[in-house]
Scaffold this motif. Structure first.
Motif, PDB file in Angstrom:
ATOM      1  N   ARG A  99      39.582  31.869  40.925  1.00  0.00           N
ATOM      2  CA  ARG A  99      39.751  33.655  41.160  1.00  0.00           C
ATOM      3  C   ARG A  99      40.596  34.244  39.898  1.00  0.00           C
ATOM      4  NH1 ARG A  99      39.569  32.887  46.435  1.00  0.00           N
ATOM      5  NH2 ARG A  99      37.364  33.615  47.043  1.00  0.00           N
TER       6      ARG A  99
ATOM      7  N   ARG B 275      39.895  43.771  41.449  1.00  0.00           N
ATOM      8  CA  ARG B 275      39.611  42.464  42.741  1.00  0.00           C
ATOM      9  C   ARG B 275      38.388  42.489  43.802  1.00  0.00           C
ATOM     10  NH1 ARG B 275      40.888  43.521  47.548  1.00  0.00           N
ATOM     11  NH2 ARG B 275      41.643  41.616  49.309  1.00  0.00           N
ATOM     12  N   LEU B 276      38.212  43.913  43.968  1.00  0.00           N
ATOM     13  CA  LEU B 276      36.786  43.419  44.742  1.00  0.00           C
ATOM     14  C   LEU B 276      36.121  42.974  44.111  1.00  0.00           C
ATOM     15  CD1 LEU B 276      36.940  46.948  47.012  1.00  0.00           C
ATOM     16  CD2 LEU B 276      37.306  44.013  47.868  1.00  0.00           C
TER      17      LEU B 276
ATOM     18  N   LEU C 141      36.132  39.060  43.758  1.00  0.00           N
ATOM     19  CA  LEU C 141      35.545  38.455  44.970  1.00  0.00           C
ATOM     20  C   LEU C 141      34.277  38.321  45.335  1.00  0.00           C
ATOM     21  CD1 LEU C 141      38.752  40.382  47.200  1.00  0.00           C
ATOM     22  CD2 LEU C 141      37.850  37.854  46.417  1.00  0.00           C
ATOM     23  N   ALA C 142      33.562  39.747  44.918  1.00  0.00           N
ATOM     24  CA  ALA C 142      32.100  39.643  44.408  1.00  0.00           C
ATOM     25  C   ALA C 142      31.519  39.123  43.914  1.00  0.00           C
ATOM     26  CB  ALA C 142      31.993  41.508  44.298  1.00  0.00           C
TER      27      ALA C 142
ATOM     28  N   THR D  71      32.309  36.089  42.828  1.00  0.00           N
ATOM     29  CA  THR D  71      32.584  34.213  43.010  1.00  0.00           C
ATOM     30  C   THR D  71      31.760  34.173  44.398  1.00  0.00           C
ATOM     31  OG1 THR D  71      34.610  35.379  44.510  1.00  0.00           O
ATOM     32  CG2 THR D  71      34.861  34.341  41.948  1.00  0.00           C
ATOM     33  N   ALA D  72      31.603  35.359  45.308  1.00  0.00           N
ATOM     34  CA  ALA D  72      31.159  35.387  46.322  1.00  0.00           C
ATOM     35  C   ALA D  72      29.143  34.956  46.427  1.00  0.00           C
ATOM     36  CB  ALA D  72      31.228  36.446  47.594  1.00  0.00           C
TER      37      ALA D  72
ATOM     38  N   MET E  41      31.643  49.120  41.611  1.00  0.00           N
ATOM     39  CA  MET E  41      32.598  49.023  42.468  1.00  0.00           C
ATOM     40  C   MET E  41      33.744  49.700  41.798  1.00  0.00           C
ATOM     41  SD  MET E  41      32.887  46.256  43.895  1.00  0.00           S
ATOM     42  CE  MET E  41      31.719  45.402  44.316  1.00  0.00           C
ATOM     43  N   ALA E  42      32.928  50.943  41.708  1.00  0.00           N
ATOM     44  CA  ALA E  42      33.600  52.435  40.986  1.00  0.00           C
ATOM     45  C   ALA E  42      33.554  53.709  42.515  1.00  0.00           C
ATOM     46  CB  ALA E  42      32.526  52.842  39.663  1.00  0.00           C
TER      47      ALA E  42
END
Lengths: 218, 218
Positions: free
Chosen positions: A139, A160-161, A164-165, A167-168, A206-207
């Motif tokens: 990550r 950060r999010l 995560l998005a 990699t998920a 993500m904004a």
DNA sequence: ATCTTTATTGAACAACTGTATAATACACAA
DNA sequence: TTGTGTATTATACAGTTGTTCAATAAAGAT
């Protein structure tokens, strides 16, 4: 005629350990965790069962080492792919996607082993510790690339999010492809991931502080 | 005093089967596949080991049935969530996300069982067949909603790829949250998924034929 | 009450697990 | 060639696995 064939050949501990680890990985991919026993691994490596205990603390240790080895092997492939790609954040991330789905060495066998480890992560403390270490480094790398991307493109991005998005999405795509290869191809998976990244670069992701919106709505 | 307590109480096969299945699910969540043995399950259900074989063809059959049951249980929760949500495609999809991450019944224990089944899917033909069935219905539902969404919003959307992306994102988010709950919260996961969906509605996704672009670039 | 059905028990079974250990023999040094 | 270290083998061992099965007893029918 008088020369008898040796009953076995010696090997350096380091070399034998690697052979046993690779044999374990093959067994995990083919027979699953249940089918991966001391005897099966030994047979796969072409040695006697007793040798496992001579080079490893035990079967559990061998499996943990196989996890570490697989993680390094995976990282090696990804690192090579990034080195050959354009040095821009965007180029690196796209290369990361391609390496995840279009690299021959990342076959379902190698990645199938990963599933086994996942199932162990929840109940086995040692495997869980290895998992944390492997994924933290994974990550961190993505986060750095996304941060650089946001800076370059001047995107208001919650890295950060976004990490995560990303990699998920990759894990999910690969997981489902691994579970049932008939549903979609690796190319489909790559297309989806590339498209997600394009949308991110276009600034459509993500904004928006959704959480704040949800609170106001109440 | 003269009345002795019965050594055991009888039960209808259907009821006892359910108890054993639920005990198996609890054991899988707590002790993993390795720790889930005939005796452990029997103790968890408060019955003797021999009873397992009386109600199921064997341990393997019990685990397969537990998979089927867990799948239905999950579908039940999702169905209820959708029924309570706005009947618009967008409302239904957002409700689907909330149900996936913010429902108390969908705790890490229930979903932890899923991981076990995943690890079995690659090597066990029967589990693999169940997996295909469960996921086909799962994807069909999403596909219908996304198609309706695309029609309503007049989006140029490859619903097949969008469905794959949506399910992969949800599975991936949940998977990684399950493996290490410390990395991010269920709320984080929900935020990410909602955001993805918003971006889809805004038309920034799955509209560009990337494959064609890649071909032209070469 | 007595009979019948069958859910339930508990122990015994063979097969397999990971591990321990003594004997073996390969590879190398002197 | 002889000696030495130890990688390797093969077997034995105790524990656990899923399964089998005869005996038991709960619960409803007669």
């Amino acid at each position: 005629m008088s020369e008898r064939a040796p009953k076995f050949t010696r090997d350096l501990p380091e070399s034998r350990r690697k052979q046993l680890i690779e044999a374990t990985a093959r067994s995990l991919a083919r027979h699953g965790l249940d089918g991966t026993t001391v005897r099966v691994v030994a047979a796969e490596a072409g040695v006697s069962p007793g040798l496992v205990r001579h080079h490893f603390a035990g079967m559990h240790d061998l499996i943990a080492e196989t996890y570490r080895w697989t993680g390094k092997e995976l990282e090696k492939v990804l690192r090579a792919a990034l080195a050959a790609a354009p040095p821009t954040p965007e180029g690196q991330l796209h290369a990361f996607i391609d390496a995840s789905f279009l690299t021959p060495t990342l076959d379902t066998d190698l990645l199938g082993v990963w599933l086994t480890f996942w199932s162990l992560t929840r109940t086995d403390p040692e495997i869980h510790a290895i998992h944390q270490k492997v994924y933290a480094s994974y990550r961190r790398r993505i986060d750095e690339l996304l941060s650089a991307l946001a800076a370059e493109k001047k995107l208001a991005l919650d890295t950060r999010l976004a990490t995560l998005a990303f990699t998920a999405l990759l894990d999910g795509l690969w997981l489902e492809h691994c579970l049932d290869a008939a549903t979609y191809t690796a190319e489909d998976a790559a297309t989806i991931a590339h498209d997600w990244l394009d949308s991110l670069v276009a600034g459509n992701f993500m904004a928006t502080p959704r959480a704040a919106i949800a609170l106001n709505a109440k």
